[in-house]
Design an enzyme around this catalytic site. Sequence first.
Site, PDB file in Angstrom:
ATOM      1  N   ARG A  28       0.825  -1.224   0.000  1.00 19.03           N
ATOM      2  CA  ARG A  28       0.000   0.000   0.000  1.00 19.03           C
ATOM      3  C   ARG A  28       0.852   1.265   0.000  1.00 19.03           C
ATOM      4  NH1 ARG A  28      -5.558   0.084   1.220  1.00 19.03           N
ATOM      5  NH2 ARG A  28      -6.406  -1.979   1.098  1.00 19.03           N
ATOM      6  N   ARG A  32      -3.343   7.202   0.829  1.00 15.85           N
ATOM      7  CA  ARG A  32      -3.781   8.438   1.483  1.00 15.85           C
ATOM      8  C   ARG A  32      -2.763   9.078   2.415  1.00 15.85           C
ATOM      9  NH1 ARG A  32      -9.219   5.850   3.400  1.00 15.85           N
ATOM     10  NH2 ARG A  32      -7.603   4.304   3.630  1.00 15.85           N
ATOM     11  N   ARG A  41      -6.191  12.084  -6.132  1.00 12.05           N
ATOM     12  CA  ARG A  41      -7.452  11.417  -5.802  1.00 12.05           C
ATOM     13  C   ARG A  41      -8.595  12.432  -5.858  1.00 12.05           C
ATOM     14  NH1 ARG A  41     -11.467   9.898  -3.637  1.00 12.05           N
ATOM     15  NH2 ARG A  41     -11.804   8.355  -2.028  1.00 12.05           N
ATOM     16  N   ASP A  78      -7.065  -2.157  -7.437  1.00 16.51           N
ATOM     17  CA  ASP A  78      -7.598  -2.755  -6.219  1.00 16.51           C
ATOM     18  C   ASP A  78      -7.911  -4.218  -6.474  1.00 16.51           C
ATOM     19  OD1 ASP A  78      -8.560  -1.652  -3.451  1.00 16.51           O
ATOM     20  OD2 ASP A  78      -9.941  -3.236  -4.032  1.00 16.51           O
ATOM     21  N   TYR A 155     -15.429 -10.898   0.316  1.00 14.41           N
ATOM     22  CA  TYR A 155     -16.067  -9.612  -0.003  1.00 14.41           C
ATOM     23  C   TYR A 155     -17.352  -9.806  -0.819  1.00 14.41           C
ATOM     24  CZ  TYR A 155     -12.077  -6.974   1.768  1.00 14.41           C
ATOM     25  OH  TYR A 155     -11.122  -6.434   2.585  1.00 14.41           O
TER      26      TYR A 155
HETATM   27  O1  CP3 Z   1       0.068   0.951  -3.320  1.00 17.25           O
HETATM   28  C1  CP3 Z   1      -0.447  -0.179  -3.433  1.00 17.25           C
HETATM   29  O2  CP3 Z   1      -0.230  -1.101  -2.640  1.00 17.25           O
HETATM   30  C2  CP3 Z   1      -1.260  -0.482  -4.683  1.00 17.25           C
HETATM   31  C3  CP3 Z   1      -2.643  -0.330  -4.596  1.00 17.25           C
HETATM   32  C4  CP3 Z   1      -3.577  -1.200  -3.744  1.00 17.25           C
HETATM   33  C5  CP3 Z   1      -4.792  -0.689  -3.262  1.00 17.25           C
HETATM   34  N1  CP3 Z   1      -5.485  -1.708  -2.707  1.00 17.25           N
HETATM   35  C6  CP3 Z   1      -5.232   0.703  -3.393  1.00 17.25           C
HETATM   36  C7  CP3 Z   1      -6.303   1.214  -2.527  1.00 17.25           C
HETATM   37  C8  CP3 Z   1      -3.509  -2.544  -3.392  1.00 17.25           C
HETATM   38  C9  CP3 Z   1      -2.398  -3.559  -3.609  1.00 17.25           C
HETATM   39  C10 CP3 Z   1      -4.753  -2.870  -2.736  1.00 17.25           C
HETATM   40  C11 CP3 Z   1      -5.103  -4.222  -2.268  1.00 17.25           C
HETATM   41  C12 CP3 Z   1      -6.323  -4.406  -1.461  1.00 17.25           C
HETATM   42  N2  CP3 Z   1      -7.530  -3.788  -1.592  1.00 17.25           N
HETATM   43  C13 CP3 Z   1      -6.450  -5.386  -0.452  1.00 17.25           C
HETATM   44  C14 CP3 Z   1      -5.404  -6.388  -0.064  1.00 17.25           C
HETATM   45  C15 CP3 Z   1      -4.276  -5.804   0.674  1.00 17.25           C
HETATM   46  C16 CP3 Z   1      -4.468  -5.674   2.138  1.00 17.25           C
HETATM   47  O3  CP3 Z   1      -4.344  -4.536   2.625  1.00 17.25           O
HETATM   48  O4  CP3 Z   1      -4.698  -6.689   2.780  1.00 17.25           O
HETATM   49  C17 CP3 Z   1      -7.757  -5.295   0.066  1.00 17.25           C
HETATM   50  C18 CP3 Z   1      -8.337  -6.123   1.193  1.00 17.25           C
HETATM   51  C19 CP3 Z   1      -8.433  -4.279  -0.669  1.00 17.25           C
HETATM   52  C20 CP3 Z   1      -9.857  -3.863  -0.550  1.00 17.25           C
HETATM   53  C21 CP3 Z   1      -9.980  -2.445  -0.202  1.00 17.25           C
HETATM   54  N3  CP3 Z   1      -9.678  -1.397  -1.051  1.00 17.25           N
HETATM   55  C22 CP3 Z   1     -10.435  -1.894   1.008  1.00 17.25           C
HETATM   56  C23 CP3 Z   1     -10.875  -2.700   2.221  1.00 17.25           C
HETATM   57  C24 CP3 Z   1     -10.406  -0.494   0.863  1.00 17.25           C
HETATM   58  C25 CP3 Z   1     -10.920   0.514   1.841  1.00 17.25           C
HETATM   59  C26 CP3 Z   1     -10.042   0.676   3.008  1.00 17.25           C
HETATM   60  C27 CP3 Z   1      -9.066   1.763   2.753  1.00 17.25           C
HETATM   61  O5  CP3 Z   1      -7.863   1.526   2.974  1.00 17.25           O
HETATM   62  O6  CP3 Z   1      -9.524   2.833   2.379  1.00 17.25           O
HETATM   63  C28 CP3 Z   1      -9.881  -0.208  -0.411  1.00 17.25           C
HETATM   64  C29 CP3 Z   1      -9.642   1.130  -0.987  1.00 17.25           C
HETATM   65  C30 CP3 Z   1      -8.255   1.433  -1.459  1.00 17.25           C
HETATM   66  N4  CP3 Z   1      -7.493   0.617  -2.243  1.00 17.25           N
HETATM   67  C31 CP3 Z   1      -7.527   2.632  -1.220  1.00 17.25           C
HETATM   68  C32 CP3 Z   1      -6.305   2.497  -1.885  1.00 17.25           C
HETATM   69  C33 CP3 Z   1      -5.203   3.517  -1.981  1.00 17.25           C
HETATM   70  C34 CP3 Z   1      -8.045   3.846  -0.458  1.00 17.25           C
HETATM   71  C35 CP3 Z   1      -9.047   4.532  -1.318  1.00 17.25           C
HETATM   72  C36 CP3 Z   1      -9.076   6.015  -1.185  1.00 17.25           C
HETATM   73  O7  CP3 Z   1      -8.205   6.687  -1.768  1.00 17.25           O
HETATM   74  O8  CP3 Z   1      -9.982   6.510  -0.529  1.00 17.25           O
END
Ligand code: CP3
Length: 353
Positions: A28, A32, A41, A78, A155
């Site tokens: 990640r 943010r 964003r 994602d 999910y």
């Molecule tokens: O930089 C990176 O790692 C690449 C991008 C990436 C994102 N999500 C961007 C993202 C990756 C590899 C993921 C994987 C992901 N997404 C996982 C598995 C990794 C882990 O953490 O276990 C999971 C479970 C998700 C599902 C997901 N996506 C959730 C639960 C959420 C909301 C929670 C949160 O952190 O906001 C997201 C949204 C998300 N995916 C964001 C980002 C940068 C935040 C969105 C925003 O900008 O508001």
Amino acid sequence: MAEPLRNDRLLRALRRQPVDRPPVWLMRQAGRYLPEYRAVRERAGDFMTLCRTRELACEVTLQPVERFDLDAAILFSDILTVPDAMGLGLHFVEGEGPAFARPLRSAAEIRALPVPDPESELRYVLDAVRTIKRALAARVPLIGFAGSPWTLACYMLEGGGSREFVGARRLRFERPALLAQLLDTLTTAVARYLAAQAAAGADALMLFDTWGGLLDAEGFRRFSLAPLQRLTAELAAAAPGVPLIVFSKGAGTRLSELAATGCAGLGVDWSVSLTAARAAVADGVALQGNLDPTALLANPRAIRERVAAVLKDYGDAPGHVFNLGHGILPATPPEHVAVLVRAVREHADGVAG
Ligand code: CP3
């Protein structure tokens, strides 16, 4: 012919070949906690538009690589793009995380799920991969990724985020054959999707089994591990030479089983020491991890101490990819990430000199 990578530490470490120092990247790493991410964003309006606009996805992928001089880029996308492409209607509710408009509610819906064609329904992801590869210009490797079948099923059956994912776990007890059918469809979909990312230019691939730790030992073998095994085998055939990293959160006691899938590397969370993890996998795979992400909220001196502890814990052998044990937290000060990266470099310089 693709230009050879100028920095191939990650790929060498995943092959357990010697490197001048362990490669470092962070799960990640784009997100943010970076003000420059929040600005893009905001420009995009919402998260899915950011993912669907290749120039913007490329820009945020490169942000952490440029700011911290990391050894790998990870595709900005994602894990839930695959269920979205299967028709579930993904959206992100501000402050609440992901939600599906049409979660799986019946056996008929599970049986009718289509396997998406990556080059049509998920073309925007592959376009982002191609755009990012061009922009990286062989500077560092690009990691493509997907969710594990079990984690995606969690999910899809829940309709969104959760801590317990009771829908998938109940199905595992009540209708295991139906769950197996869902996982089978997802395995086919994810294998095609990852192979397409490799064909579009991804240099390494990663599977996030974020919720594998919710399963008991037998359930883990059947519903998390077995699909991962099939995925590893299919990718070895469809994308030969592209290393696969499997990260199963909470799998500290299951590392030897995961290593036996034939993947190149395993992500390790902070519940297990890297010394113990190395012993469990008998140095048969590379290990990626495993600093607790909350360490990055602490002061710089504490961060440097913990980085040194992780490096010492792995020890002086090939096959370590420095990373966190889970994703970076939004409250992380970016300067603290710079402290971490510098500490990995300086520690290695100290050992070499
Ligand atoms: O930089 C990176 O790692 C690449 C991008 C990436 C994102 N999500 C961007 C993202 C990756 C590899 C993921 C994987 C992901 N997404 C996982 C598995 C990794 C882990 O953490 O276990 C999971 C479970 C998700 C599902 C997901 N996506 C959730 C639960 C959420 C909301 C929670 C949160 O952190 O906001 C997201 C949204 C998300 N995916 C964001 C980002 C940068 C935040 C969105 C925003 O900008 O508001």
